[in-house]
Design a protein around this motif. Structure first.
Motif, short mmCIF file in Angstrom:
data_model
loop_
_atom_site.label_atom_id
_atom_site.label_comp_id
_atom_site.label_asym_id
_atom_site.label_seq_id
_atom_site.Cartn_x
_atom_site.Cartn_y
_atom_site.Cartn_z
N VAL A 76 -16.80 9.76 -38.15
CA VAL A 76 -16.85 10.34 -39.49
C VAL A 76 -17.23 9.28 -40.52
CG1 VAL A 76 -15.40 11.29 -41.35
CG2 VAL A 76 -15.30 12.28 -39.07
N ALA A 77 -16.66 8.10 -40.38
CA ALA A 77 -16.97 7.01 -41.32
C ALA A 77 -18.46 6.66 -41.26
CB ALA A 77 -16.12 5.79 -41.01
N GLU A 80 -20.50 9.52 -42.85
CA GLU A 80 -20.41 9.51 -44.31
C GLU A 80 -21.27 8.41 -44.92
OE1 GLU A 80 -16.22 9.23 -45.07
OE2 GLU A 80 -15.94 11.41 -44.91
N THR A 81 -21.32 7.24 -44.29
CA THR A 81 -22.15 6.16 -44.83
C THR A 81 -23.63 6.50 -44.72
OG1 THR A 81 -22.15 4.95 -42.74
CG2 THR A 81 -20.46 4.35 -44.34
N GLY A 83 -24.69 9.56 -45.04
CA GLY A 83 -24.90 10.73 -45.87
C GLY A 83 -24.99 12.03 -45.08
N ASP A 84 -24.52 12.04 -43.86
CA ASP A 84 -24.55 13.26 -43.05
C ASP A 84 -23.27 14.05 -43.25
OD1 ASP A 84 -27.02 12.60 -42.01
OD2 ASP A 84 -26.19 11.61 -40.24
N GLY A 85 -23.38 15.37 -43.17
CA GLY A 85 -22.23 16.25 -43.36
C GLY A 85 -21.45 16.53 -42.09
N GLN A 86 -22.01 16.20 -40.96
CA GLN A 86 -21.30 16.41 -39.70
C GLN A 86 -21.60 15.29 -38.72
OE1 GLN A 86 -23.05 20.24 -38.69
NE2 GLN A 86 -23.94 19.35 -36.85
N HIS A 91 -23.85 9.16 -33.96
CA HIS A 91 -22.69 8.53 -34.60
C HIS A 91 -21.69 8.08 -33.54
CE1 HIS A 91 -24.00 11.37 -37.97
NE2 HIS A 91 -24.39 10.15 -38.33
#
Length: 103
Positions: A76-77, A80-81, A83-86, A91
């Motif tokens: 998730v971190a 978020e860096t 700019g993805d929502g999922q 990742h």
């Protein structure tokens, strides 16, 4: 309230399946080795069943829960860096090497 965890019956079934497959692999190797060498059926390894007690299963379930939770938090971190929502597979791929070293 207790946190949700993995079903111990499921984990036990998975472990039993792996143990069975490994036993079969060892038997196949031992059979082929016995055919190739002069050592006969009197090998020193005994066939015994592998089992896990309730405490070991509970600990395994907790370890898996913590591992998966940590993997999701790290993914998730990264998401978020970027700019993805999922969370995407990329990742998880990026966090996996360090996660495995940490565990």
């Amino acid at each position: 309230m207790e946190e949700p965890t993995f079903d111990s019956d499921l984990i036990h079934s998975i472990m039993k399946r792996i143990w069975t497959l490994r036993t079969l692999e060892r038997e196949n190797v031992a059979t082929s080795d016995a055919l190739d060498s002069e050592v006969g059926a009197g090998s020193s390894k005994k066939n015994r069943t592998t089992s896990a007690n309730a405490s070991a299963l509970k600990l395994t379930c907790e370890l898996l829960r913590v591992f998966v939770t940590e993997a999701v938090q790290r993914a998730v971190a990264i998401a978020e860096t970027e700019g993805d929502g999922q969370i995407e597979a990329t990742h998880l791929e990026s966090i996996l090497p360090q996660l495995l070293l940490d565990f």
